[in-house]
Design a protein around this motif. Structure first.
Motif, mmCIF file in Angstrom:
data_model
loop_
_atom_site.group_PDB
_atom_site.id
_atom_site.type_symbol
_atom_site.label_atom_id
_atom_site.label_comp_id
_atom_site.label_asym_id
_atom_site.label_seq_id
_atom_site.Cartn_x
_atom_site.Cartn_y
_atom_site.Cartn_z
ATOM 1 N N GLY A 252 -44.473 8.563 -31.684
ATOM 2 C CA GLY A 252 -42.998 9.140 -31.647
ATOM 3 C C GLY A 252 -42.250 9.484 -32.768
ATOM 4 N N ASP A 253 -41.041 10.128 -32.713
ATOM 5 C CA ASP A 253 -40.610 10.459 -34.244
ATOM 6 C C ASP A 253 -39.026 10.253 -34.109
ATOM 7 O OD1 ASP A 253 -39.894 11.585 -36.690
ATOM 8 O OD2 ASP A 253 -40.128 13.395 -36.165
ATOM 9 N N PRO A 254 -38.742 8.854 -34.457
ATOM 10 C CA PRO A 254 -39.651 8.053 -35.312
ATOM 11 C C PRO A 254 -40.263 7.056 -34.386
ATOM 12 C CG PRO A 254 -37.223 7.100 -35.040
ATOM 13 C CD PRO A 254 -37.419 8.666 -34.591
ATOM 14 N N CYS A 255 -41.198 6.270 -35.214
ATOM 15 C CA CYS A 255 -42.128 5.291 -34.629
ATOM 16 C C CYS A 255 -41.854 3.956 -35.200
ATOM 17 C CB CYS A 255 -43.432 5.785 -34.472
ATOM 18 S SG CYS A 255 -44.365 4.567 -33.519
ATOM 19 N N TRP A 256 -41.255 3.174 -34.697
ATOM 20 C CA TRP A 256 -40.705 1.923 -35.348
ATOM 21 C C TRP A 256 -41.888 0.835 -35.191
ATOM 22 C CZ3 TRP A 256 -36.237 2.244 -38.168
ATOM 23 C CH2 TRP A 256 -35.428 3.141 -37.860
ATOM 24 N N PRO A 257 -42.270 0.303 -36.235
ATOM 25 C CA PRO A 257 -43.178 -0.724 -36.057
ATOM 26 C C PRO A 257 -42.773 -2.243 -35.279
ATOM 27 C CG PRO A 257 -42.073 -1.044 -38.272
ATOM 28 C CD PRO A 257 -41.504 0.096 -37.565
ATOM 29 N N THR A 258 -41.529 -2.272 -34.667
ATOM 30 C CA THR A 258 -40.977 -3.437 -34.200
ATOM 31 C C THR A 258 -41.052 -3.128 -32.740
ATOM 32 O OG1 THR A 258 -39.010 -2.821 -34.867
ATOM 33 C CG2 THR A 258 -39.955 -4.527 -36.128
ATOM 34 N N GLY A 269 -43.781 2.062 -26.093
ATOM 35 C CA GLY A 269 -44.598 1.777 -26.960
ATOM 36 C C GLY A 269 -44.907 3.073 -28.140
ATOM 37 N N ASN A 270 -44.375 4.169 -27.425
ATOM 38 C CA ASN A 270 -44.536 5.384 -28.441
ATOM 39 C C ASN A 270 -43.854 5.662 -29.435
ATOM 40 O OD1 ASN A 270 -43.898 8.753 -28.447
ATOM 41 N ND2 ASN A 270 -45.923 8.184 -28.474
ATOM 42 N N SER A 271 -42.490 4.878 -29.325
ATOM 43 C CA SER A 271 -41.387 5.066 -30.381
ATOM 44 C C SER A 271 -40.984 3.420 -31.009
ATOM 45 C CB SER A 271 -40.199 5.915 -29.907
ATOM 46 O OG SER A 271 -40.558 6.991 -29.773
ATOM 47 N N GLY A 272 -41.617 2.580 -30.335
ATOM 48 C CA GLY A 272 -41.232 1.305 -30.641
ATOM 49 C C GLY A 272 -39.604 0.984 -30.524
ATOM 50 N N VAL A 273 -39.224 0.010 -31.096
ATOM 51 C CA VAL A 273 -37.761 -0.562 -30.776
ATOM 52 C C VAL A 273 -37.196 -0.736 -32.210
ATOM 53 C CG1 VAL A 273 -36.137 -2.222 -29.449
ATOM 54 C CG2 VAL A 273 -38.275 -0.919 -28.272
ATOM 55 N N ARG A 274 -36.355 -0.019 -32.588
ATOM 56 C CA ARG A 274 -35.638 -0.628 -34.071
ATOM 57 C C ARG A 274 -35.019 -1.867 -33.656
ATOM 58 N NH1 ARG A 274 -30.917 2.952 -36.925
ATOM 59 N NH2 ARG A 274 -30.769 1.657 -38.864
ATOM 60 N N GLY A 275 -35.421 -2.772 -34.817
ATOM 61 C CA GLY A 275 -34.803 -3.885 -34.916
ATOM 62 C C GLY A 275 -35.501 -5.162 -33.950
ATOM 63 N N GLY A 276 -36.714 -4.701 -33.159
ATOM 64 C CA GLY A 276 -37.433 -5.728 -32.329
ATOM 65 C C GLY A 276 -37.773 -6.921 -32.983
ATOM 66 N N ALA A 277 -38.112 -8.101 -32.027
ATOM 67 C CA ALA A 277 -38.243 -9.187 -32.692
ATOM 68 C C ALA A 277 -39.729 -9.411 -33.055
ATOM 69 C CB ALA A 277 -38.107 -10.559 -31.336
ATOM 70 N N LEU A 278 -40.595 -8.579 -32.853
ATOM 71 C CA LEU A 278 -41.986 -8.608 -33.093
ATOM 72 C C LEU A 278 -42.217 -7.491 -34.127
ATOM 73 C CD1 LEU A 278 -43.720 -9.432 -29.761
ATOM 74 C CD2 LEU A 278 -42.939 -10.991 -31.707
ATOM 75 N N TRP A 279 -43.027 -7.728 -35.297
ATOM 76 C CA TRP A 279 -43.823 -6.849 -35.978
ATOM 77 C C TRP A 279 -44.989 -6.638 -35.266
ATOM 78 C CZ3 TRP A 279 -41.641 -4.319 -40.387
ATOM 79 C CH2 TRP A 279 -42.524 -3.479 -40.919
ATOM 80 N N TRP A 280 -45.043 -5.163 -34.359
ATOM 81 C CA TRP A 280 -45.968 -4.876 -33.614
ATOM 82 C C TRP A 280 -46.201 -3.277 -33.578
ATOM 83 C CZ3 TRP A 280 -45.745 -5.955 -27.585
ATOM 84 C CH2 TRP A 280 -47.340 -5.769 -27.024
ATOM 85 N N PRO A 281 -46.789 -2.899 -34.979
ATOM 86 C CA PRO A 281 -47.106 -1.545 -35.126
ATOM 87 C C PRO A 281 -47.922 -0.945 -34.327
ATOM 88 C CG PRO A 281 -48.376 -2.818 -36.785
ATOM 89 C CD PRO A 281 -47.652 -3.899 -35.890
#
Length: 341
Positions: A252-258, A269-281
């Protein structure tokens, strides 16, 4: 030139004395406390690799299949001139910073001489049953100073006990063998494909499972981290790395690591979730060919330099790592070598 009166000097001094003193730690340049989720040490090292090789090579290479059924005769696995150093050299020449080998795919055929199943390299003609592809690849990587990792399919279409508690014990034993026999690993890859039709020791039936409950993924991840503290685990909740959500090589663009602290959602999963509780790149996996294993009819469809550069931009350029599959060519009676664009 501005002349300061005695009164203005006193006023300036009084104002300065009212400003709180700067702590010594701040004056020394101490870093502020981190905000939100942060990477572990092994995740931080993983981020620095950027791109590495996926090597799909097994009995499927000789049956011309992507997913073997599990009923293959081990005698079909017969590379006449397997060259681990050439495969590793090709990966390194392409600027790839590691290599992950499919030690066991869904068909259950093991590329190391385990004594826990007959469906393995020990019963193949390769080196008269004394071969060990996992060891050869691990040692070639060490010679080239290239980090080594393994793919171990949780699904096993050969094993008679798949879907029952005994298989999970078998799977953990396989994992323990791979994590203790072949030196340091940088990544252990668990495929998300689980359950369906298979040989299953002759039953030839379909079996369904509830993967998170069946495998007890937190315990599997903990086992890897116990045996291989520096190895990142791929995919399930609790693992170090998540799937990017497609096999096209596009993040995704952007692709958050959280991500949120909940089971993986492919839409997120494709873009991640900004400010998510887990660092899950995210890891972006894609093959240099249409398939994951080598197929002769795909020789004209290998991705060219322009597409590979764009893949880099669409994966590493968006904050993920690129896991590029380069399946070896290995027909019986011919040398083994990697695909090249």
């Amino acid at each position: 030139m501005i002349e300061l009166s005695r009164r203005s000097l006193i006023a300036t001094s009084l104002a300065a004395s009212a400003v709180p003193a700067i702590p010594a730690s701040a004056r020394a340049g101490a870093a502020p406390k981190p905000y939100g989720a942060v990477p572990s040490a092994r995740q931080w090292r993983w981020h620095g690799r950027e791109q590495y090789a996926f090597v799909h090579f097994s009995i499927n290479t000789f049956t011309d299949k992507e997913w073997g059924f599990g009923d293959e005769d081990p005698k079909l696995f017969d590379p006449s001139d397997f060259d681990a150093d050439q495969i590793v050299a090709a990966a390194k020449a392409g600027g790839l910073e590691g290599l992950i080998l499919t030690a066991k795919h869904h068909d259950g055929f093991c590329l190391w001489p385990t004594l826990r199943t007959e469906h393995c390299i020990r019963n193949s003609p390769y080196k008269d049953g004394k071969g060990d592809i996992v060891r050869e690849m691990a040692e070639a990587c060490r010679r080239a100073k290239l980090p080594f990792g393994v793919y171990l399919s949780p699904w096993d279409r050969n094993h008679a006990e798949y879907g029952r508690p005994a298989y999970v014990d078998y799977f953990r034993a396989q994992l323990t063998e791979l994590c203790t026999r072949y030196g340091e690993l940088f990544e252990v890859w668990f495929d998300g494909a689980n359950g369906g039709d298979g040989y299953y020791g002759g039953a030839r039936e379909a079996r369904k499972i509830d993967a998170p409950r069946y495998y007890d993924w937190p315990s599997i991840v903990a086992l890897v981290h116990k045996l291989q503290p520096n190895a990142c685990t791929f995919d399930p909740l609790g693992a170090d790395i998540r799937w990017v959500g497609n096999e096209d090589g596009i993040a995704g663009d952007p692709c958050w690591p959280t991500m949120p602290n909940k089971p993986y959602d492919q839409k997120e999963g494709n873009s991640g979730v900004r400010g998510g509780a887990l660092w899950w790149p995210a890891e972006t996996d894609v093959s240099i060919r249409p398939g994951w294993f080598y197929h002769a009819d795909e020789d004209s469809k290998v991705k060219g330099p322009e597409r590979l550069i764009r893949l880099y931009d669409e994966s590493v350029g968006r904050g993920t790592n690129l896991n590029l599959n380069i399946p070896p060519i290995a027909a019986a009676g011919s040398p083994t070598r990697t695909s090249r664009s």
